[in-house]
Structures are given as structure tokens and as C-alpha cells.
Design a protein around this motif. Structure first.
Motif, PDB file in Angstrom:
ATOM      1  N   LEU A 368       0.839  -1.196   0.000  1.00 11.85           N
ATOM      2  CA  LEU A 368       0.000   0.000   0.000  1.00 11.85           C
ATOM      3  C   LEU A 368       0.873   1.245   0.000  1.00 11.85           C
ATOM      4  CD1 LEU A 368      -2.472  -1.146   2.824  1.00 11.85           C
ATOM      5  CD2 LEU A 368      -2.881  -1.256   0.345  1.00 11.85           C
ATOM      6  N   ALA A 369       0.300   2.369  -0.391  1.00 11.57           N
ATOM      7  CA  ALA A 369       1.020   3.644  -0.373  1.00 11.57           C
ATOM      8  C   ALA A 369       0.044   4.746   0.026  1.00 11.57           C
ATOM      9  CB  ALA A 369       1.645   3.948  -1.720  1.00 11.57           C
ATOM     10  N   ALA A 370       0.407   5.485   1.071  1.00  5.12           N
ATOM     11  CA  ALA A 370      -0.427   6.580   1.559  1.00  5.12           C
ATOM     12  C   ALA A 370      -0.101   7.870   0.804  1.00  5.12           C
ATOM     13  CB  ALA A 370      -0.217   6.753   3.060  1.00  5.12           C
ATOM     14  N   ASP A 371      -0.845   8.927   1.144  1.00  6.79           N
ATOM     15  CA  ASP A 371      -0.652  10.212   0.472  1.00  6.79           C
ATOM     16  C   ASP A 371       0.356  11.110   1.170  1.00  6.79           C
ATOM     17  OD1 ASP A 371      -2.495   9.616  -1.554  1.00  6.79           O
ATOM     18  OD2 ASP A 371      -4.173  10.278  -0.319  1.00  6.79           O
ATOM     19  N   SER A 372       0.748  10.732   2.380  1.00  5.53           N
ATOM     20  CA  SER A 372       1.715  11.536   3.125  1.00  5.53           C
ATOM     21  C   SER A 372       2.393  10.653   4.163  1.00  5.53           C
ATOM     22  CB  SER A 372       1.016  12.705   3.833  1.00  5.53           C
ATOM     23  OG  SER A 372       0.156  12.231   4.854  1.00  5.53           O
ATOM     24  N   GLU A 373       3.478  11.151   4.714  1.00 13.31           N
ATOM     25  CA  GLU A 373       4.184  10.397   5.754  1.00 13.31           C
ATOM     26  C   GLU A 373       3.299  10.228   6.985  1.00 13.31           C
ATOM     27  OE1 GLU A 373       8.370  10.591   8.330  1.00 13.31           O
ATOM     28  OE2 GLU A 373       7.871  12.159   6.866  1.00 13.31           O
ATOM     29  N   GLU A 374       2.586  11.274   7.335  1.00 12.96           N
ATOM     30  CA  GLU A 374       1.708  11.214   8.500  1.00 12.96           C
ATOM     31  C   GLU A 374       0.606  10.172   8.308  1.00 12.96           C
ATOM     32  OE1 GLU A 374      -1.108  14.216  11.198  1.00 12.96           O
ATOM     33  OE2 GLU A 374      -0.259  14.897   9.270  1.00 12.96           O
ATOM     34  N   ASP A 375       0.027  10.157   7.098  1.00 13.46           N
ATOM     35  CA  ASP A 375      -1.041   9.196   6.813  1.00 13.46           C
ATOM     36  C   ASP A 375      -0.500   7.775   6.793  1.00 13.46           C
ATOM     37  OD1 ASP A 375      -3.728   8.561   6.250  1.00 13.46           O
ATOM     38  OD2 ASP A 375      -3.289   8.384   4.112  1.00 13.46           O
ATOM     39  N   ARG A 376       0.696   7.592   6.228  1.00 14.80           N
ATOM     40  CA  ARG A 376       1.318   6.266   6.220  1.00 14.80           C
ATOM     41  C   ARG A 376       1.506   5.753   7.638  1.00 14.80           C
ATOM     42  NH1 ARG A 376       7.432   6.192   4.774  1.00 14.80           N
ATOM     43  NH2 ARG A 376       7.363   7.185   6.834  1.00 14.80           N
ATOM     44  N   ASP A 377       2.022   6.588   8.523  1.00 17.14           N
ATOM     45  CA  ASP A 377       2.255   6.161   9.903  1.00 17.14           C
ATOM     46  C   ASP A 377       0.948   5.833  10.614  1.00 17.14           C
ATOM     47  OD1 ASP A 377       4.931   6.532   9.435  1.00 17.14           O
ATOM     48  OD2 ASP A 377       5.063   8.469  10.459  1.00 17.14           O
ATOM     49  N   ALA A 378      -0.123   6.550  10.261  1.00 13.72           N
ATOM     50  CA  ALA A 378      -1.423   6.278  10.874  1.00 13.72           C
ATOM     51  C   ALA A 378      -1.966   4.923  10.417  1.00 13.72           C
ATOM     52  CB  ALA A 378      -2.408   7.388  10.517  1.00 13.72           C
ATOM     53  N   TRP A 379      -1.773   4.610   9.117  1.00 15.63           N
ATOM     54  CA  TRP A 379      -2.196   3.302   8.615  1.00 15.63           C
ATOM     55  C   TRP A 379      -1.401   2.182   9.279  1.00 15.63           C
ATOM     56  CZ3 TRP A 379      -6.473   2.019   6.336  1.00 15.63           C
ATOM     57  CH2 TRP A 379      -7.151   2.928   5.533  1.00 15.63           C
ATOM     58  N   ILE A 380      -0.102   2.363   9.390  1.00 16.90           N
ATOM     59  CA  ILE A 380       0.741   1.342  10.018  1.00 16.90           C
ATOM     60  C   ILE A 380       0.317   1.113  11.460  1.00 16.90           C
ATOM     61  CG2 ILE A 380       3.085   0.845  10.819  1.00 16.90           C
ATOM     62  CD1 ILE A 380       4.123   2.146   8.265  1.00 16.90           C
ATOM     63  N   ALA A 381       0.044   2.190  12.188  1.00 16.03           N
ATOM     64  CA  ALA A 381      -0.378   2.065  13.583  1.00 16.03           C
ATOM     65  C   ALA A 381      -1.703   1.320  13.691  1.00 16.03           C
ATOM     66  CB  ALA A 381      -0.492   3.451  14.216  1.00 16.03           C
ATOM     67  N   ALA A 382      -2.631   1.598  12.772  1.00 20.22           N
ATOM     68  CA  ALA A 382      -3.936   0.932  12.793  1.00 20.22           C
ATOM     69  C   ALA A 382      -3.796  -0.562  12.519  1.00 20.22           C
ATOM     70  CB  ALA A 382      -4.863   1.570  11.759  1.00 20.22           C
ATOM     71  N   ILE A 383      -2.961  -0.910  11.542  1.00 18.21           N
ATOM     72  CA  ILE A 383      -2.769  -2.326  11.210  1.00 18.21           C
ATOM     73  C   ILE A 383      -2.053  -3.049  12.338  1.00 18.21           C
ATOM     74  CG2 ILE A 383      -1.595  -3.901   9.612  1.00 18.21           C
ATOM     75  CD1 ILE A 383      -2.128  -1.773   7.416  1.00 18.21           C
ATOM     76  N   GLU A 384      -1.040  -2.421  12.906  1.00 15.92           N
ATOM     77  CA  GLU A 384      -0.336  -3.039  14.034  1.00 15.92           C
ATOM     78  C   GLU A 384      -1.272  -3.267  15.213  1.00 15.92           C
ATOM     79  OE1 GLU A 384       2.966  -0.452  14.771  1.00 15.92           O
ATOM     80  OE2 GLU A 384       4.336  -1.668  13.536  1.00 15.92           O
ATOM     81  N   ALA A 385      -2.172  -2.326  15.465  1.00 17.46           N
ATOM     82  CA  ALA A 385      -3.109  -2.458  16.579  1.00 17.46           C
ATOM     83  C   ALA A 385      -4.065  -3.627  16.384  1.00 17.46           C
ATOM     84  CB  ALA A 385      -3.903  -1.164  16.748  1.00 17.46           C
ATOM     85  N   ASN A 386      -4.274  -4.030  15.120  1.00 16.52           N
ATOM     86  CA  ASN A 386      -5.192  -5.131  14.816  1.00 16.52           C
ATOM     87  C   ASN A 386      -4.479  -6.440  14.503  1.00 16.52           C
ATOM     88  OD1 ASN A 386      -8.300  -4.300  14.387  1.00 16.52           O
ATOM     89  ND2 ASN A 386      -6.964  -2.544  14.060  1.00 16.52           N
ATOM     90  N   SER A 387      -3.160  -6.442  14.604  1.00 18.41           N
ATOM     91  CA  SER A 387      -2.406  -7.661  14.353  1.00 18.41           C
ATOM     92  C   SER A 387      -2.342  -8.498  15.615  1.00 18.41           C
ATOM     93  CB  SER A 387      -0.984  -7.327  13.889  1.00 18.41           C
ATOM     94  OG  SER A 387      -0.174  -8.484  13.880  1.00 18.41           O
TER      95      SER A 387
END
Length: 404
Positions: A368-387
């Protein structure tokens, strides 16, 4: 598989589709069957679990995730279970125990063997002394509401289950196997299973479009409501009862904490963005993001396309676009033991703010690729929280330190 199989939802061809019993003659397409047999041959290594006793020593704690009904779903995605309860068991009119297969068991070869072996051992325990030591299995071909489509052509892991039945549960071959909910168009495909099955098991297969004929062989009190009968079967109650019987009081008291094991192939039928938003599970993160093609298949590419992604309840779903009403989910994946890696934007087939999500046991990562560094980090945090791996780490961190 077991001896009698049947499906959950009728496919709407109730009287138009005739009942079928597979012929015992030669296949019409022997060359295709032989090619499939060669491609899907089970190796000796895939029976290591059997040799080591892992399969036959399985406990309800190991089986429970596959029997756990996910939220918003009508049943587990795919499982095998003996319809029993304290002091009783569902039986056909000949007194044989009933094994239900909700879709098809899934997981690794050993996990599938454990599920089916556990159900068969429980069915053996319920066999009456004066009756044949076999059972009737009912397989739900069509998935229940909110469940993934687990019914599939048997490859090597599924074939290992058939081999296990033939070798370790030979008496089960004397039962019947009913498949219900089968469209006419796929009936022919069952002929291709013949090279992998014991002749008794193959010749006992009965293919039906719905559950109507079950009333001829099973009384209403032993027939699940989903099959047109009166029996209600609670999977959580079953897990708790078996846990108590096996001395696992911790599991018996905490069945609600068991994380359902989802099938990571096709997404559940009819799951729309609206159904996820309106459900009782809180969405961790949702939004538009770029997804790279897997490159697999005849027409697979590595092009980037924008998708709408939803992360919730240990899973990730994506849609072609943000459309509540019409479109079902294109894909769903269980975020079990997810490993997330930020990608070099200068690497081949990469781009700015790209990251990959690798799931333990799957062949290809989701990129996946986000639109910004901030958005990318938010996606990673969300996925990690659900792993589940993150949940395990958090649980370990929150546990009290041992006394010195």
C-alpha cells in the motif's frame, strides 16, 4: 472428509435441480483427473503431524478459534463439529451421530487434519454400542450470512484430510456424505475428486440443491434450524463444555476472548462498506489509499490503483471505491501475525510513502502507499493495533512481573 455432507443456504434451485448421486464408473475426463492428481499429490512430509501425534492429541483449545463465530457472521467461516452437548447428541434415524461441516475446514494441512480428527473422535465417542461405528456428516456448501466462501476444490492440504480418514477412521467410510446447496453447474466437478477418495467414500456422496431431503433421514429435533429443523447449536457453549470436560477451566471461563480464525481467501459474501460501518465493531481506520497489484495470474500487473480500505476487528478489507450500497468487498485478509515494512520509494515498483504488510503463512504481501508520511504512519499504527502479534506483545507487556 466425513461420511455425509450438506449445505446451509439453499441456492434457489430447490425443485428445478434434481438430486444427484455420483456414478461409480470411470471419469469422463480421465486425463484431467490424472493431471489434477499429480498436481495435488500429498507428500509424506504433510503427514508429519499425524506421525508425531499432534493431530490426534488436539485439544478444544487448538480447535476453538475455528469454531468461534465472528461478530456479524452467522457461523464460523469453515469448520467441522460433532453436534453433541452434555448428555446428548444429534443423530439420524439409524442412530448415527451427526457431524456438521460448515463450509470446509481451512488452515494448514495439519490444522485441517486436527479439526476433522477432533470431530471424528467426538463422533466415535457418541457411537452407540449396538450400532455401526460410523456417522452422518452434513456439509453446508453455501456460506452463511457474513461468512467467507470456504468451499473449494480439494488441493494437497484437503487431500491429506481424505487420506487421514481412509487410514485412521476407516469405519467412517460406511456412512453417507450429503452435499447440499450445489448448483447444477458444479456437480460435474465432483467427479474430479474420485482419484483422491476411497471408493466407499466417493460412492456414498449425495449431491442436493437444498436441505429438504434431510427430513427423510433426520428427525426435526436433531436437525439444525438452518437445515429446516428445530435444533439450535451454540458454538460458544460447545467450546465451554468441551473445555470443562478436558480440564481447561481458563478457556471455559473465557470463551468470549477467543479470536475467530477467519478464512483468508475470498471475502464473506455481501459485505459492503455500509455493513461494516453499521456493525457493532468499531472501525480503527478507513480511507482511500493506493494499492499495488500483486502481479500474479494471467493478467496480473504491478500497477498502482486507488482503493478504499477499512481496518477493524483484526482484519483488513478493501473496496474498489467508497460506495456503500452496491459494491461488496473485493478482498479481506486476517491481520494475523502481520509484519509491516516501510519501503524505499526509489526501489523498483515502489513509490512515496509505500509500505508492505506481510501475513504469516501467505505467499505475497499486501503493498500500500499513503498520500503523506503522517497518513502512512497512521495506517501502520492501525494495522499493528489489529495484528494478533501486536496483541500478544501488548498482553505480555501488561502481565504482572513474576515475584522474585
Amino acid at each position: 472428509m466425513s461420511a455425509a455432507l450438506i449445505t446451509s443456504d439453499a441456492v434457489g434451485e430447490e425443485d428445478a435441480l434434481a438430486s444427484h448421486t455420483l456414478p461409480s464408473g470411470e471419469l469422463a475426463d480421465d486425463e484431467l483427473a490424472e493431471a489434477l492428481a499429480k498436481e495435488c499429490k500429498v507428500t509424506d512430509d504433510e503427514h508429519d503431524g499425524l506421525r508425531q501425534g499432534n493431530v490426534f492429541n488436539a485439544t478444544i483449545a487448538q480447535i476453538a478459534p475455528f469454531l468461534k463465530r465472528p461478530k456479524q457472521a452467522g457461523a464460523p467461516d469453515g469448520c467441522a463439529v460433532c453436534l453433541e452437548w452434555p448428555g446428548g447428541c444429534a443423530r439420524d434415524k439409524l442412530g448415527r451421530p451427526i457431524v456438521a461441516l460448515i463450509g470446509m475446514p481451512h488452515g494448514t494441512a495439519e490444522e485441517q487434519q486436527m479439526q476433522v480428527a477432533y470431530a471424528m473422535k467426538r463422533a466415535e465417542a457418541q457411537c452407540q454400542p449396538d450400532k455401526p461405528k460410523c456417522w452422518t456428516s452434513v456439509v453446508e456448501v453455501q456460506p452463511r450470512s457474513g461468512c467467507a466462501v470456504t468451499f473449494r476444490f480439494p488441493m494437497a492440504p484437503e487431500r491429506s484430510v481424505m487420506d487421514m480418514q481412509k487410514v485412521h477412521f476407516p469405519a467412517s467410510l460406511d456412512g453417507e456424505t450429503h452435499f447440499c446447496g450445489l448448483p447444477q453447474a458444479v456437480v460435474w466437478a465432483f467427479k474430479l475428486c474420485r482419484p483422491f477418495m476411497h471408493p466407499k467414500a466417493y460412492n456414498s456422496l449425495k449431491l442436493r440443491p437444498n436441505f429438504k431431503h434431510l427430513k427423510e433421514i433426520i428427525d426435526d429435533d436433531s436437525l439444525l434450524k438452518e437445515w429446516g429443523g428445530k435444533l439450535e447449536f451454540d458454538f460458544d457453549e460447545y467450546i465451554a463444555w468441551r473445555a470443562r470436560e478436558e480440564g481447561d477451566e481458563e478457556l471455559a471461563a473465557n470463551v468470549g476472548a477467543v479470536v475467530p480464525r477467519r478464512f483468508t481467501g475470498k471475502p464473506p459474501r455481501g459485505v459492503t462498506l455500509a455493513s461494516l460501518r453499521e456493525g457493532d465493531v468499531e472501525i480503527t481506520k478507513q480511507g482511500s489509499i493506493h494499492k499495488r497489484g500483486s502481479g500474479g495470474g494471467l493478467f496480473g500487473t504491478l500497477r498502482w490503483k486507488r482503493k478504499y480500505v477499512v481496518v477493524l476487528d483484526g482484519s483488513l478489507w478493501y473496496f474498489n471505491e467508497e460506495k456503500d450500497d452496491a459494491e461488496s468487498a473485493r478482498e479481506a485478509m486476517l491481520l494475523e501475525k502481520a509484519t509491516i515494512t516501510k519501503m524505499d520509494p526509489k526501489a523498483k515498483h515502489s513509490r512515496d510513502f509505500a509500505f508492505e504488510v506481510a501475513i504469516d503463512g501467505t505467499d505475497k504481501p499486501l503493498v500500500l502507499a499513503a498520500d503523506s508520511e503522517e497518513d502512512r504512519d497512521a495506517w501502520i499504527a492501525a494495522i499493528e493495533a489489529n495484528s494478533s502479534s501486536s496483541v500478544e506483545k501488548k498482553s505480555a507487556a501488561d502481565a504482572p512481573a513474576p515475584a522474585e
